[in-house]
Structure formats: structure tokens, C-alpha cells
Design a protein around this motif. Structure first.
Motif, PDB file in Angstrom:
ATOM      1  N   UNK A   1      -1.319 -57.852  -5.964  1.00  0.00           N
ATOM      2  CA  UNK A   1      -2.682 -57.354  -6.215  1.00  0.00           C
ATOM      3  C   UNK A   1      -2.779 -56.813  -7.644  1.00  0.00           C
ATOM      4  N   UNK A   2      -3.672 -57.358  -8.415  1.00  0.00           N
ATOM      5  CA  UNK A   2      -3.820 -56.905  -9.794  1.00  0.00           C
ATOM      6  C   UNK A   2      -4.629 -55.616  -9.842  1.00  0.00           C
ATOM      7  N   UNK A   3      -4.620 -54.983 -11.021  1.00  0.00           N
ATOM      8  CA  UNK A   3      -5.356 -53.731 -11.180  1.00  0.00           C
ATOM      9  C   UNK A   3      -6.830 -53.899 -10.890  1.00  0.00           C
ATOM     10  N   UNK A   4      -7.414 -54.998 -11.391  1.00  0.00           N
ATOM     11  CA  UNK A   4      -8.833 -55.237 -11.187  1.00  0.00           C
ATOM     12  C   UNK A   4      -9.181 -55.304  -9.715  1.00  0.00           C
ATOM     13  N   UNK A   5      -8.335 -56.004  -8.955  1.00  0.00           N
ATOM     14  CA  UNK A   5      -8.595 -56.164  -7.520  1.00  0.00           C
ATOM     15  C   UNK A   5      -8.465 -54.827  -6.787  1.00  0.00           C
ATOM     16  N   UNK A   6      -7.517 -54.003  -7.254  1.00  0.00           N
ATOM     17  CA  UNK A   6      -7.332 -52.679  -6.643  1.00  0.00           C
ATOM     18  C   UNK A   6      -8.587 -51.824  -6.827  1.00  0.00           C
ATOM     19  N   UNK A   7      -9.117 -51.831  -8.054  1.00  0.00           N
ATOM     20  CA  UNK A   7     -10.344 -51.062  -8.313  1.00  0.00           C
ATOM     21  C   UNK A   7     -11.496 -51.594  -7.476  1.00  0.00           C
ATOM     22  N   UNK A   8     -11.570 -52.930  -7.367  1.00  0.00           N
ATOM     23  CA  UNK A   8     -12.657 -53.525  -6.590  1.00  0.00           C
ATOM     24  C   UNK A   8     -12.542 -53.120  -5.127  1.00  0.00           C
ATOM     25  N   UNK A   9     -11.297 -53.035  -4.598  1.00  0.00           N
ATOM     26  CA  UNK A   9     -11.122 -52.615  -3.203  1.00  0.00           C
ATOM     27  C   UNK A   9     -11.609 -51.183  -3.012  1.00  0.00           C
ATOM     28  N   UNK A  10     -11.273 -50.317  -3.979  1.00  0.00           N
ATOM     29  CA  UNK A  10     -11.760 -48.936  -3.906  1.00  0.00           C
ATOM     30  C   UNK A  10     -13.287 -48.931  -3.924  1.00  0.00           C
ATOM     31  N   UNK A  11     -13.872 -49.796  -4.768  1.00  0.00           N
ATOM     32  CA  UNK A  11     -15.325 -49.889  -4.831  1.00  0.00           C
ATOM     33  C   UNK A  11     -15.916 -50.290  -3.495  1.00  0.00           C
ATOM     34  N   UNK A  12     -15.274 -51.263  -2.816  1.00  0.00           N
ATOM     35  CA  UNK A  12     -15.760 -51.717  -1.511  1.00  0.00           C
ATOM     36  C   UNK A  12     -15.710 -50.573  -0.503  1.00  0.00           C
ATOM     37  N   UNK A  13     -14.609 -49.819  -0.517  1.00  0.00           N
ATOM     38  CA  UNK A  13     -14.472 -48.702   0.428  1.00  0.00           C
ATOM     39  C   UNK A  13     -15.549 -47.648   0.148  1.00  0.00           C
ATOM     40  N   UNK A  14     -15.775 -47.347  -1.137  1.00  0.00           N
ATOM     41  CA  UNK A  14     -16.826 -46.392  -1.497  1.00  0.00           C
ATOM     42  C   UNK A  14     -18.187 -46.881  -1.008  1.00  0.00           C
ATOM     43  N   UNK A  15     -18.436 -48.175  -1.194  1.00  0.00           N
ATOM     44  CA  UNK A  15     -19.732 -48.739  -0.782  1.00  0.00           C
ATOM     45  C   UNK A  15     -19.925 -48.558   0.717  1.00  0.00           C
ATOM     46  N   UNK A  16     -18.857 -48.909   1.511  1.00  0.00           N
ATOM     47  CA  UNK A  16     -18.979 -48.789   2.965  1.00  0.00           C
ATOM     48  C   UNK A  16     -19.167 -47.328   3.376  1.00  0.00           C
ATOM     49  N   UNK A  17     -18.466 -46.417   2.707  1.00  0.00           N
ATOM     50  CA  UNK A  17     -18.645 -44.993   3.004  1.00  0.00           C
ATOM     51  C   UNK A  17     -20.082 -44.566   2.732  1.00  0.00           C
ATOM     52  N   UNK A  18     -20.630 -45.066   1.610  1.00  0.00           N
ATOM     53  CA  UNK A  18     -22.010 -44.738   1.273  1.00  0.00           C
ATOM     54  C   UNK A  18     -22.980 -45.262   2.309  1.00  0.00           C
ATOM     55  N   UNK A  19     -22.749 -46.514   2.759  1.00  0.00           N
ATOM     56  CA  UNK A  19     -23.637 -47.102   3.773  1.00  0.00           C
ATOM     57  C   UNK A  19     -23.600 -46.256   5.039  1.00  0.00           C
ATOM     58  N   UNK A  20     -22.369 -45.905   5.493  1.00  0.00           N
ATOM     59  CA  UNK A  20     -22.242 -45.088   6.700  1.00  0.00           C
ATOM     60  C   UNK A  20     -22.943 -43.752   6.500  1.00  0.00           C
ATOM     61  N   UNK A  21     -22.796 -43.173   5.295  1.00  0.00           N
ATOM     62  CA  UNK A  21     -23.426 -41.890   5.022  1.00  0.00           C
ATOM     63  C   UNK A  21     -24.943 -41.971   5.087  1.00  0.00           C
ATOM     64  N   UNK A  22     -25.513 -43.016   4.472  1.00  0.00           N
ATOM     65  CA  UNK A  22     -26.971 -43.163   4.476  1.00  0.00           C
ATOM     66  C   UNK A  22     -27.474 -43.305   5.911  1.00  0.00           C
ATOM     67  N   UNK A  23     -26.699 -44.015   6.752  1.00  0.00           N
ATOM     68  CA  UNK A  23     -27.155 -44.235   8.122  1.00  0.00           C
ATOM     69  C   UNK A  23     -26.956 -42.999   9.005  1.00  0.00           C
ATOM     70  N   UNK A  24     -25.890 -42.243   8.761  1.00  0.00           N
ATOM     71  CA  UNK A  24     -25.520 -41.187   9.706  1.00  0.00           C
ATOM     72  C   UNK A  24     -26.073 -39.825   9.346  1.00  0.00           C
ATOM     73  N   UNK A  25     -26.171 -39.503   8.042  1.00  0.00           N
ATOM     74  CA  UNK A  25     -26.509 -38.142   7.662  1.00  0.00           C
ATOM     75  C   UNK A  25     -27.995 -37.905   7.793  1.00  0.00           C
ATOM     76  N   UNK A  26     -28.350 -36.740   8.284  1.00  0.00           N
ATOM     77  CA  UNK A  26     -29.755 -36.428   8.466  1.00  0.00           C
ATOM     78  C   UNK A  26     -30.339 -35.709   7.263  1.00  0.00           C
TER      79      UNK A  26
END
Lengths: 100, 224
Positions: A1-26
Motif C-alpha cells: 500500500x503506497x502513501x497515497x492509498x493510505x491517505x485515501x483510505x483514511x479519507x474514506x473512513x472520515x467520509x463514512x464517519x461523517x455520513x453516520x454522524x449526519x444521519x445519527x446526530x440530532x
């Protein structure tokens, strides 16, 4: 896994966390923050994937720079709207009558 | 139940996206090569600035328009003076002389940094957005140190400053449209035009970003 791909994976995880947050938080403030985390994840994916071959691509970088400024404007607008809602209703949550 | 579903959905999304990214086909268009070939014709030496203000200038034009629009909407919904002190809690730090002195010392340096960033944008990382952000931060710092009152209702000068960057950009776009294509600069004037647009953008961006904070901040400040 190259550095670029590692950062992109972190980005994907952040995105999913954000989606869950927008849906769950009141609370609207938390929802706006979650929305920003979503945006940051997207920016990270864009920049990281563009340099996964080791060469930085200026086009996505410029797009992300534009995106960051627009995200700031959107956040300020959302905060102003949330504040207006608080002044009008005394609450910082949207009504839940669409649940039934 | 809903919480579990959403978390499961988010995890699925992560797995799907990670899988998709893992065997990504190589890019079909080599954009960085195209940028590098045309860099000499752009009027600046830094590729990101060239993309922002020359190759994809209309994106930047629309971006400053979006910022201005957001500010106008905030002015429209937020200018209700009756919401004042009772509805909101004052969370600003207490004014203290250390903060005020620090702000007075740092703000001139921040303005210097902003000008440097603007100038550096043509050959290294920097440019109007970074410079504007530093200017806005200086204004917010001054406001937090209670050296700068919040903006109750922008006057004519402030309105001109807020819209100036967009108007300059639009004027350059209109002139270039008459002579050919939108935001296609003539080769010999490209550098000067980009510097002109960037200077306008820096001032306007700084004011708009500061305005997003100072217009929403309510204190007993006077009309500017």
C-alpha cells in the motif's frame, strides 16, 4: 500500500464517519461538524488518489482548495441558519415528525 | 435499531470504497503532464496557481461568487437586531491587556505574511486564498481582543471591498470574452492580469471570511 492509498483510505473512513454522524446526530451543531468531517474526507481522497503514482497532480489540488473555501462558506451559512432557528424556536434540533 | 443500521451501512460503505480504490485503473488523462506543458503560457510559475486562475479560472470566479452569495444570505437572515444579548450567551474571553498587546503586535505581521503569500503564489505554494485566510484571521483576532467591533450593517466602502474581488474578476472575464474566450488571457499580460485578480481576491476574501465571523458575532459594536 503506497502513501497515497493510505491517505485515501483514511479519507474514506472520515467520509463514512461523517455520513453516520449526519444521519445519527440530532444536535444541529454536531451535524454541521459531521458534515465538515465528510467534506474533509472527500478532499483527502481527492488529493491522495491524484498522487498515488508518486507525482502530485495540481488540478485536484486546485479543486480541493476551491472546495475548502466553498465548504467554509457553506458552514458559515449553516451556522447562521441554525442560529436563526435557535432564535425562532429556542431549539437547536430539527423536529422529528417525519419519523412516523 | 436505527443507530445499528447506520453504523452497519457506514462500515459497508468503507469496505466498498476501499475495495474500489484498491484496484483502481490508472488515470486515462494525464492532467499533470498537460499542466506542465502549458505552464509557460499561463503567466505564473506555480502549477496550482496556474490551474486556479488560468486553466480553470471560471471555477475560481464561481467560488468567489458562492462566497459572496453566502455572505449576502447571512446578511439577509442574520440582520435581526432583536436577537441580541438575552438570546445568546457571551462566550468571548475576558479582555486582558496581554491578548490586546499580542494582537496589536501580531496583526501587522499577519498583514505582511498575507502580502508575501499573495506574491509567492506565482512561483511557490501560496496565493489569494491563503492570503485572504490570514487577513481574515487577523480581523477575527482583533475582534476577539475587542479592538475591532462587530459589523452591524456594512457601509458603502465595506460593500465595495466585499464585492470588489468578484467585480474585478468579472470585469477581466468580460473583457477577455469580448476578445476571444472567457478568462483566456493574452500571453504577455497573463502574469499582470493574474496578479490584479489575485490582489482583488485577497482583499475581498479576507473581508468576506472575516465578515462571516464578524457579522454573526453580536456585541454592542457600532455600525461600520
Amino acid at each position: 500500500m503506497t502513501g497515497g492509498l493510505l491517505f485515501a483510505s483514511v479519507g474514506v473512513i472520515l467520509f463514512a464517519m461523517g455520513v453516520a454522524g449526519v444521519l445519527l446526530l440530532g444536535h444541529l451543531l454536531r451535524r454541521i461538524l459531521a458534515f465538515n468531517i465528510m467534506g474533509s474526507g472527500t478532499f483527502l481522497v481527492l488529493v491522495a488518489l491524484a498522487q498515488r503514482n508518486g507525482i502530485a497532480d495540481p488540478v485536484p489540488q486546485a479543486m480541493v482548495l476551491t472546495g475548502i473555501v466553498v465548504a467554509v462558506a457553506a458552514t458559515a451559512l449553516a451556522l447562521a441558519l441554525a442560529r436563526r432557528l435557535y432564535v425562532l424556536t429556542g431549539k437547536l434540533e430539527l423536529s422529528q415528525d417525519d419519523e412516523e | 435499531m436505527k443507530r445499528l443500521l447506520v453504523v452497519l451501512g457506514a462500515v459497508c460503505l468503507v469496505v466498498l470504497l476501499l475495495g474500489a480504490m484498491h484496484d483502481l485503473a490508472p488515470a486515462s488523462v494525464e492532467l499533470h503532464a498537460a499542466v506542465a506543458t502549458n505552464l509557460t503560457a499561463s503567466g505564473v510559475e506555480h502549477p496550482v496557481t496556474a490551474v486556479l486562475l488560468n486553466f480553470r479560472g471560471y471555477d475560481t470566479l464561481l467560488e468567489i461568487a458562492v462566497l459572496l452569495l453566502a455572505l449576502i444570505v447571512i446578511l439577509a437572515i442574520g440582520m435581526d437586531a432583536t436577537i441580541s444579548a438575552e438570546a445568546t450567551v457571551d462566550v468571548r474571553p475576558l479582555v486582558n491587556p496581554v491578548l490586546q498587546t499580542l494582537a496589536k503586535l501580531v496583526v501587522p505581521l499577519m498583514i505582511l505574511v498575507a502580502v508575501y503569500l499573495l506574491w509567492a503564489g506565482s512561483f511557490r505554494p501560496g496565493g489569494a486564498f491563503q492570503a485572504g485566510a490570514v487577513l481574515a484571521a487577523a480581523a477575527v483576532l482583533l475582534h476577539l481582543a475587542e479592538l475591532l467591533p462587530s459589523w452591524q450593517s456594512p457601509g458603502v466602502k465595506l460593500r465595495l471591498g466585499l464585492a470588489g474581488g468578484f467585480l474585478i474578476f468579472l470585469a477581466v472575464g468580460a473583457v477577455s470574452l469580448m476578445q476571444g474566450a472567457l478568462l483566456e488571457y493574452p500571453l504577455e499580460q497573463a502574469g499582470a492580469l493574474i496578479l490584479l485578480i489575485e490582489s482583488g481576491l485577497t482583499v475581498s476574501l479576507g473581508l468576506i471570511l472575516a465578515g462571516l465571523f464578524l457579522l454573526l458575532s453580536r456585541d454592542d459594536g457600532e455600525t461600520s
